[in-house]
Scaffold this motif. Structure first.
Motif, PDB file in Angstrom:
ATOM      1  N   TYR A 248      16.149  28.741  -9.332  1.00 53.91           N
ATOM      2  CA  TYR A 248      16.214  30.196  -9.400  1.00 53.91           C
ATOM      3  C   TYR A 248      17.389  30.702  -8.570  1.00 53.91           C
ATOM      4  CZ  TYR A 248      14.258  30.667  -4.668  1.00 53.91           C
ATOM      5  OH  TYR A 248      14.062  30.612  -3.312  1.00 53.91           O
ATOM      6  N   SER A 249      17.785  31.931  -8.848  1.00 56.00           N
ATOM      7  CA  SER A 249      18.924  32.543  -8.172  1.00 56.00           C
ATOM      8  C   SER A 249      18.476  33.756  -7.365  1.00 56.00           C
ATOM      9  CB  SER A 249      19.970  32.982  -9.204  1.00 56.00           C
ATOM     10  OG  SER A 249      19.508  34.137  -9.905  1.00 56.00           O
ATOM     11  N   GLY A 250      19.417  34.342  -6.648  1.00 53.77           N
ATOM     12  CA  GLY A 250      19.122  35.557  -5.890  1.00 53.77           C
ATOM     13  C   GLY A 250      18.764  36.734  -6.767  1.00 53.77           C
ATOM     14  N   GLY A 251      18.947  36.573  -8.077  1.00 51.80           N
ATOM     15  CA  GLY A 251      18.601  37.643  -9.002  1.00 51.80           C
ATOM     16  C   GLY A 251      17.131  38.016  -8.990  1.00 51.80           C
ATOM     17  N   VAL A 252      16.263  37.104  -8.531  1.00 49.53           N
ATOM     18  CA  VAL A 252      14.832  37.444  -8.467  1.00 49.53           C
ATOM     19  C   VAL A 252      14.598  38.596  -7.494  1.00 49.53           C
ATOM     20  CG1 VAL A 252      14.073  35.113  -9.103  1.00 49.53           C
ATOM     21  CG2 VAL A 252      14.358  35.687  -6.692  1.00 49.53           C
ATOM     22  N   ALA A 258      16.903  46.636  -8.129  1.00 50.11           N
ATOM     23  CA  ALA A 258      17.587  47.575  -9.015  1.00 50.11           C
ATOM     24  C   ALA A 258      16.604  48.287  -9.934  1.00 50.11           C
ATOM     25  CB  ALA A 258      18.642  46.846  -9.834  1.00 50.11           C
ATOM     26  N   PHE A 259      15.654  47.546 -10.513  1.00 44.10           N
ATOM     27  CA  PHE A 259      14.681  48.165 -11.410  1.00 44.10           C
ATOM     28  C   PHE A 259      13.776  49.135 -10.650  1.00 44.10           C
ATOM     29  CE2 PHE A 259      15.511  44.565 -14.394  1.00 44.10           C
ATOM     30  CZ  PHE A 259      15.855  45.355 -15.485  1.00 44.10           C
ATOM     31  N   THR A 260      13.406  48.778  -9.430  1.00 49.53           N
ATOM     32  CA  THR A 260      12.565  49.666  -8.627  1.00 49.53           C
ATOM     33  C   THR A 260      13.295  50.963  -8.308  1.00 49.53           C
ATOM     34  OG1 THR A 260      11.369  47.801  -7.647  1.00 49.53           O
ATOM     35  CG2 THR A 260      11.298  49.886  -6.457  1.00 49.53           C
ATOM     36  N   ILE A 289      15.902  37.915 -13.598  1.00 48.31           N
ATOM     37  CA  ILE A 289      15.904  39.374 -13.659  1.00 48.31           C
ATOM     38  C   ILE A 289      14.655  39.892 -14.354  1.00 48.31           C
ATOM     39  CG2 ILE A 289      17.191  41.378 -14.525  1.00 48.31           C
ATOM     40  CD1 ILE A 289      19.707  39.575 -14.399  1.00 48.31           C
ATOM     41  N   GLY A 290      14.050  39.057 -15.204  1.00 46.61           N
ATOM     42  CA  GLY A 290      12.799  39.437 -15.841  1.00 46.61           C
ATOM     43  C   GLY A 290      12.877  39.679 -17.325  1.00 46.61           C
ATOM     44  N   PHE A 291      13.963  39.237 -17.970  1.00 46.28           N
ATOM     45  CA  PHE A 291      14.085  39.422 -19.412  1.00 46.28           C
ATOM     46  C   PHE A 291      13.240  38.409 -20.190  1.00 46.28           C
ATOM     47  CE2 PHE A 291      18.130  41.496 -18.099  1.00 46.28           C
ATOM     48  CZ  PHE A 291      17.826  42.759 -18.584  1.00 46.28           C
ATOM     49  N   CYS A 292      12.839  37.337 -19.525  1.00 50.97           N
ATOM     50  CA  CYS A 292      11.905  36.379 -20.117  1.00 50.97           C
ATOM     51  C   CYS A 292      11.215  35.637 -18.981  1.00 50.97           C
ATOM     52  CB  CYS A 292      12.630  35.397 -21.055  1.00 50.97           C
ATOM     53  SG  CYS A 292      13.944  34.435 -20.262  1.00 50.97           S
ATOM     54  N   GLU A 293      10.171  34.921 -19.294  1.00 52.77           N
ATOM     55  CA  GLU A 293       9.417  34.188 -18.273  1.00 52.77           C
ATOM     56  C   GLU A 293      10.263  33.062 -17.683  1.00 52.77           C
ATOM     57  OE1 GLU A 293       5.506  32.777 -19.268  1.00 52.77           O
ATOM     58  OE2 GLU A 293       5.293  34.350 -20.791  1.00 52.77           O
ATOM     59  N   LYS A 294       9.930  32.702 -16.435  1.00 48.42           N
ATOM     60  CA  LYS A 294      10.611  31.574 -15.811  1.00 48.42           C
ATOM     61  C   LYS A 294      10.336  30.310 -16.612  1.00 48.42           C
ATOM     62  CE  LYS A 294      13.403  30.036 -12.866  1.00 48.42           C
ATOM     63  NZ  LYS A 294      14.768  30.583 -12.856  1.00 48.42           N
ATOM     64  N   THR A 376      23.023  43.418  -8.667  1.00 40.63           N
ATOM     65  CA  THR A 376      22.539  43.960  -9.932  1.00 40.63           C
ATOM     66  C   THR A 376      22.786  45.469  -9.956  1.00 40.63           C
ATOM     67  OG1 THR A 376      20.742  42.336  -9.877  1.00 40.63           O
ATOM     68  CG2 THR A 376      20.574  44.094 -11.510  1.00 40.63           C
ATOM     69  N   LEU A 377      23.240  45.958 -11.093  1.00 39.50           N
ATOM     70  CA  LEU A 377      23.437  47.384 -11.309  1.00 39.50           C
ATOM     71  C   LEU A 377      22.703  47.810 -12.570  1.00 39.50           C
ATOM     72  CD1 LEU A 377      27.271  48.103 -10.915  1.00 39.50           C
ATOM     73  CD2 LEU A 377      25.459  48.936  -9.405  1.00 39.50           C
ATOM     74  N   ILE A 378      22.162  49.009 -12.553  1.00 36.52           N
ATOM     75  CA  ILE A 378      21.666  49.632 -13.770  1.00 36.52           C
ATOM     76  C   ILE A 378      22.426  50.935 -13.958  1.00 36.52           C
ATOM     77  CG2 ILE A 378      19.674  50.657 -14.928  1.00 36.52           C
ATOM     78  CD1 ILE A 378      17.909  48.668 -13.401  1.00 36.52           C
TER      79      ILE A 378
END
Length: 382
Positions: A248-252, A258-260, A289-294, A376-378
């Motif tokens: 896994y990466s720091g993206g978790v 970002a989403f919060t 990031i959560g676009f699919c399951e681990k 991460t940016l939104i």
């Protein structure tokens, strides 16, 4: 609120006759012209490790008169973080027009990422890691192999990331690699570091880009689409004193932040720019990031979900780092630029995402199997 008002990508992929500083300057000029502003309007400047001489030299070279500077360096994700930092500085009243630049010439200078890393002797990890000959590609190969072991990910699934990138790059006149490739093309290309093939690896290109982030009042005065910075996150991941997990990466962390902040979920995103230094980078970040399951990233990409007009989540519609551009071996700024194009509906008509009002940009700077920063940016069109 802060808004991205200007974006520019340097059009050339090999620049043997220009200095790196002049590439920064050309990109700065292009982004400011895109925003309808000038150098005289800039009061905040942001650059990273690719900038010759750092932030002080570049401010002087560009002839800027600024009251806020930021030289944050978290590798290729630096420029994604810079957008967030610029938004924070604008909110705090430190500046109103922030300029972010990057540029480099690794292709002209013969750098490929295949040579052993060079770090200072006082860097704390050096005596423990350098004897093993770490390079960018073999570190990512280690992460790839572990992901395959843990989740059954296959080379064929990884190849789908490259196939999707090539489908998009064919419509980009500036892309370094424009030819559409098949799974067989990827799998028959030479192995660079097992299990990564040559076509699993990003291009080595010269070039650069720039962004202009402005305050809300200035954004509304300009005759440009309003692209708001809706949410952002940053994180670090290292070897944690030997508690190593390459899957896994720091993206978790940064993705959740970002989403919060944006009060959104992955289901709300219409388009994503995902850092693609290697095919495994994309697959892992989609999961984190959560676009699919681990562990399900392989099947997600193999279903064609990354291809614009076909899949659930079109990504990197300029061809990404795998086909278009990875300037200075740091691709984060190009990811933001393509997201801005999508939100403005300025992407190539063949890859433009319909009704694209929310986009995510995510980058990993450093090594998946050592230490890296994630940002991460939104972004939202309003």
């Amino acid at each position: 609120m802060a808004y991205i008002a200007g974006a520019f990508e340097f059009p050339l992929r090999k620049v043997p006759d220009r200095s790196v500083a002049s590439i920064h300057a050309a990109c700065a000029k292009g982004a400011l012209e895109d925003a309808g502003l000038t150098m005289a309007d800039v009061d905040g400047f942001f650059c990273s490790g690719d900038a010759p001489g750092g932030v002080l030299s570049m401010v002087d070279y560009l002839g800027l008169n600024v009251r806020h500077m930021d030289g944050t360096d978290i590798g290729g994700s630096s420029y994604i973080a810079h957008v967030s930092h610029a938004a924070e500085a604008i909110k705090a009243g430190k500046c109103r027009v922030a300029l972010i630049t990057m540029g480099g010439r690794p292709r002209s200078e013969g750098r490929s990422g295949m040579k052993q890393k060079v770090v200072g002797r006082n860097v704390p990890e050096a005596p423990f890691e350098l004897p093993y000959g770490p390079t960018a590609v073999n570190e990512y190969a280690m992460a790839t192999m572990r992901h395959m072991h843990e989740y059954g990910t296959t080379k064929e699934q990884l190849a789908w990331v490259k196939v999707a990138a090539s489908h998009h790059a064919q419509y980009n006149p500036h892309a370094m690699l424009k030819e559409v490739v098949t799974l067989e093309d990827v799998l028959s290309s030479p192995v660079i570091a097992d299990p990564l093939h040559r076509l699993d690896c990003c291009v080595v290109s010269d070039g650069g880009g720039a962004l202009v982030v402005v305050s809300e009042d200035i954004a509304k005065e300009l005759n440009r689409p309003l692209i708001k910075v809706r949410g952002a996150g940053e994180s670090h991941k290292g070897l944690m004193g030997g508690k190593v997990n390459f899957t896994y990466s720091g993206g978790v962390v940064s993705g959740k932040q970002a989403f919060t902040e944006a009060s959104l979920t992955p289901e709300d995103i219409k388009y994503a720019s995902i850092y693609d230094s290697f095919t495994i980078t994309v697959l892992m970040q989609l999961e984190d990031i959560g676009f699919c399951e681990k562990g399900k990233g392989g099947s997600f990409v193999a279903e064609g979900n990354l291809i614009s007009g076909i899949g659930k989540l079109p990504i990197n519609t300029d061809g990404g780092g795998l086909n278009n551009n990875h300037p200075a071996s740091r691709g984060g700024i190009v990811k933001v630029i393509e997201a801005v194009r999508q939100l403005r509906e300025e992407a190539n008509v063949n890859v433009q995402v319909k009704n694209c009002d929310l986009a995510l940009v995510h980058g990993t700077g450093g090594g998946l199997a050592s230490r890296h920063g994630s940002a991460t940016l939104i972004l939202e069109r309003v």
